[in-house]
Design a protein around this motif. Structure first.
Motif, PDB file in Angstrom:
ATOM      1  N   PRO A  63       0.781  -1.055  -0.110  1.00  0.00           N
ATOM      2  CA  PRO A  63       0.050   0.008  -0.141  1.00  0.00           C
ATOM      3  C   PRO A  63       0.810   1.287  -0.225  1.00  0.00           C
ATOM      4  O   PRO A  63       2.252   1.340   0.164  1.00  0.00           O
ATOM      5  N   SER A  64       0.017   2.300  -0.166  1.00  0.00           N
ATOM      6  CA  SER A  64       0.416   3.461  -0.674  1.00  0.00           C
ATOM      7  C   SER A  64       1.671   4.137   1.535  1.00  0.00           C
ATOM      8  O   SER A  64       0.964   4.110   1.917  1.00  0.00           O
ATOM      9  N   PRO A  65       3.050   4.261   0.845  1.00  0.00           N
ATOM     10  CA  PRO A  65       3.372   4.687   2.144  1.00  0.00           C
ATOM     11  C   PRO A  65       2.978   6.420   2.516  1.00  0.00           C
ATOM     12  O   PRO A  65       3.098   5.721   3.972  1.00  0.00           O
ATOM     13  N   LEU A  66       2.690   6.389   2.254  1.00  0.00           N
ATOM     14  CA  LEU A  66       2.158   7.791   2.480  1.00  0.00           C
ATOM     15  C   LEU A  66       0.845   7.570   3.528  1.00  0.00           C
ATOM     16  O   LEU A  66       0.610   8.142   4.727  1.00  0.00           O
ATOM     17  N   ASN A  67      -0.200   7.308   3.391  1.00  0.00           N
ATOM     18  CA  ASN A  67      -1.182   6.332   3.512  1.00  0.00           C
ATOM     19  C   ASN A  67      -0.672   5.737   4.257  1.00  0.00           C
ATOM     20  O   ASN A  67      -1.676   5.790   5.784  1.00  0.00           O
ATOM     21  N   GLN A  68       0.173   5.308   4.815  1.00  0.00           N
ATOM     22  CA  GLN A  68       0.638   4.374   6.196  1.00  0.00           C
ATOM     23  C   GLN A  68       1.034   5.600   7.118  1.00  0.00           C
ATOM     24  O   GLN A  68       0.862   5.334   8.336  1.00  0.00           O
ATOM     25  N   LEU A  69       2.156   6.535   6.874  1.00  0.00           N
ATOM     26  CA  LEU A  69       2.646   7.580   7.790  1.00  0.00           C
ATOM     27  C   LEU A  69       1.600   8.500   8.167  1.00  0.00           C
ATOM     28  O   LEU A  69       1.512   8.391   9.325  1.00  0.00           O
ATOM     29  N   ALA A  70       0.321   8.502   7.486  1.00  0.00           N
ATOM     30  CA  ALA A  70      -0.791   9.427   8.195  1.00  0.00           C
ATOM     31  C   ALA A  70      -1.331   8.074   8.979  1.00  0.00           C
ATOM     32  O   ALA A  70      -1.705   8.757   9.883  1.00  0.00           O
ATOM     33  N   LEU A  71      -1.253   6.608   8.695  1.00  0.00           N
ATOM     34  CA  LEU A  71      -2.722   6.460  10.126  1.00  0.00           C
ATOM     35  C   LEU A  71      -1.750   5.971  11.033  1.00  0.00           C
ATOM     36  O   LEU A  71      -2.244   6.421  12.026  1.00  0.00           O
ATOM     37  N   SER A  72      -0.336   5.920  10.630  1.00  0.00           N
ATOM     38  CA  SER A  72       0.761   6.733  12.227  1.00  0.00           C
ATOM     39  C   SER A  72       0.725   7.347  12.517  1.00  0.00           C
ATOM     40  O   SER A  72       0.526   7.236  13.844  1.00  0.00           O
ATOM     41  N   ASP A  73       0.233   8.466  11.720  1.00  0.00           N
ATOM     42  CA  ASP A  73       0.442  10.084  12.520  1.00  0.00           C
ATOM     43  C   ASP A  73      -0.738  10.082  13.504  1.00  0.00           C
ATOM     44  O   ASP A  73      -0.854  10.479  13.722  1.00  0.00           O
ATOM     45  N   LEU A  74      -2.192   9.482  12.566  1.00  0.00           N
ATOM     46  CA  LEU A  74      -2.927   9.513  13.447  1.00  0.00           C
ATOM     47  C   LEU A  74      -3.421   8.993  15.232  1.00  0.00           C
ATOM     48  O   LEU A  74      -3.777   9.169  16.348  1.00  0.00           O
ATOM     49  N   ILE A  75      -2.868   7.479  15.336  1.00  0.00           N
ATOM     50  CA  ILE A  75      -2.923   6.688  16.050  1.00  0.00           C
ATOM     51  C   ILE A  75      -2.168   7.986  17.388  1.00  0.00           C
ATOM     52  O   ILE A  75      -2.744   8.047  18.015  1.00  0.00           O
ATOM     53  N   GLU A  76      -0.564   7.598  16.596  1.00  0.00           N
ATOM     54  CA  GLU A  76       0.494   8.520  17.913  1.00  0.00           C
ATOM     55  C   GLU A  76      -0.144   9.978  18.110  1.00  0.00           C
ATOM     56  O   GLU A  76       0.180   9.928  19.696  1.00  0.00           O
ATOM     57  N   ARG A  77      -1.348  10.589  17.465  1.00  0.00           N
ATOM     58  CA  ARG A  77      -1.371  11.634  18.026  1.00  0.00           C
ATOM     59  C   ARG A  77      -3.384  12.190  18.972  1.00  0.00           C
ATOM     60  O   ARG A  77      -3.368  12.384  19.783  1.00  0.00           O
ATOM     61  N   GLY A  78      -3.043  10.099  19.022  1.00  0.00           N
ATOM     62  CA  GLY A  78      -4.848   9.891  19.776  1.00  0.00           C
ATOM     63  C   GLY A  78      -6.131  10.039  19.395  1.00  0.00           C
ATOM     64  O   GLY A  78      -6.667  10.153  19.553  1.00  0.00           O
TER      65      GLY A  78
END
Length: 341
Positions: free
Chosen positions: A214-229
């Motif tokens: 999958p797109s690494p940009l979407n992956q990084l966005a999901l990680s950001d969403l998780i890390e920010r709560g």
């Protein structure tokens, strides 16, 4: 996604790691451990384009290692049997009752793996009982077999805390599959497999060969969403919203269709409506479609409907149930009472 695009360095726009972005794998390892009791290091996680793609990758690895037969739930999500058959495995259908998959059948079927949704089975809504969970894990250990745990909509439990994952009981024998389809949106096309260490590299290699990372940009966005709560806050809001909508749907059914029986756990994004004796499941589905109501049938031994409410506007609940009730009555005379499970 905008935050990621503003900050991502150029070198991250090269061909991605076939196992997934390291940031997302680390975020998911911590998140799944906290909310689902999953025990895994980031290296055991492979990011996929959704659950269907993930299990197809897994089936391909098992087939290459000599597996021939895998057990699936019946009735159950068609994706499990379809993807197994697509890679040359033989899917063995095992029945589901009010306590989940009938695990007692497994020792007689000579299968290399079993796939199931223990937290909230689709389409019956059953939750795998504690006794069967232990029996299943014991079977996997005794036969050196694999359990594929589809954690389908496990984030949405309204009457109690969700039951922890099977993977937490036996990480060496369970592959845990999840996705963003029920938490965010199917169009994001992100999922994950948490795998025993011996399988993680093989699945990643197969994903690289298929070019399906999958797109690494979407992956990084999901990680950001998780890390920010933000994912936690979003799910808390959605649980409240879906719980209220579910109650409104149950009230409308009790008023407009008291002869039906509602079953399944207070969880997920749908309810199961059992039809009165003598009423054809397919006939009601056709009558409902004629009235503009999209439903699915359970397809089990007892006629029943899967009534989803995730995308049902609050104002549409009563009109939709009225149309469903008219469809049922058009097909036969009712005889029983609503019982909310």
């Amino acid at each position: 996604l905008t935050r990621v695009l503003r900050g991502v360095p150029d070198e991250r726009l090269a061909y991605p790691d076939p196992a997934g972005a390291p940031e997302l794998r680390a975020s998911l390892a911590a998140y799944l451990g906290r909310v689902r009791g999953v025990r895994a290091a980031p290296e055991q996680i492979v990011i996929t384009g959704g659950t269907r793609q993930g299990v197809e990758l897994l089936w391909g690895v098992l087939k290459a290692d000599g597996a021939q037969r895998v057990a699936v739930e019946q009735p159950g999500w068609r994706g499990m049997s379809e993807t197994a058959a697509d890679v040359g495995l033989f899917p063995v259908a095992l029945p589901v009752d009010e306590y989940g998959l009938v695990v007692e059948r497994l020792p007689h079927e000579q299968v290399n793996a079993v796939a199931l949704a223990p937290a909230h089975q689709y389409p019956t809504g059953a939750v795998l009982s504690a006794a069967r969970r232990l029996m299943l894990v014991e079977w996997a250990r005794t036969h050196d077999a694999l359990i594929v745990e589809d954690d389908y909509d496990a984030e949405y439990r309204y009457d109690r805390q969700p039951i922890g994952s099977l993977q937490g009981l036996a990480p060496e024998h369970v592959v845990y599959a999840g996705s963003t389809s029920k938490t965010l949106a199917p169009a994001i096309r992100l999922g994950w497999l948490v795998l025993p260490s011996r399988l993680a590299e093989q699945v990643a290699v197969r994903q690289r060969r298929r070019g399906s990372t999958p797109s690494p940009l979407n992956q990084l966005a999901l990680s950001d969403l998780i890390e920010r709560g933000e994912l936690d806050r979003h799910l808390r809001r959605q649980r409240r919203r879906y719980s209220h909508r579910r109650e409104a749907l149950l009230d409308a059914l009790a008023s407009e269709l008291p002869e039906a029986r509602v079953s399944g756990a207070a969880a997920g994004l749908y309810i199961v409506v059992g039809l009165p004796d003598g009423v054809s499941e397919q006939a009601v589905l056709a009558a409902a479609r004629h009235r503009g109501i999209a439903l699915e049938g359970v397809g089990g031994s007892t006629p029943a409907l899967v009534v989803g409410y995730a995308n049902l506007a609050d104002a549409a609940v009563i009109p939709a149930v009225e149309a469903l009730a008219a469809s049922v009555r058009e097909m036969g005379r009712p005889s029983s009472q609503v019982v909310a499970g």
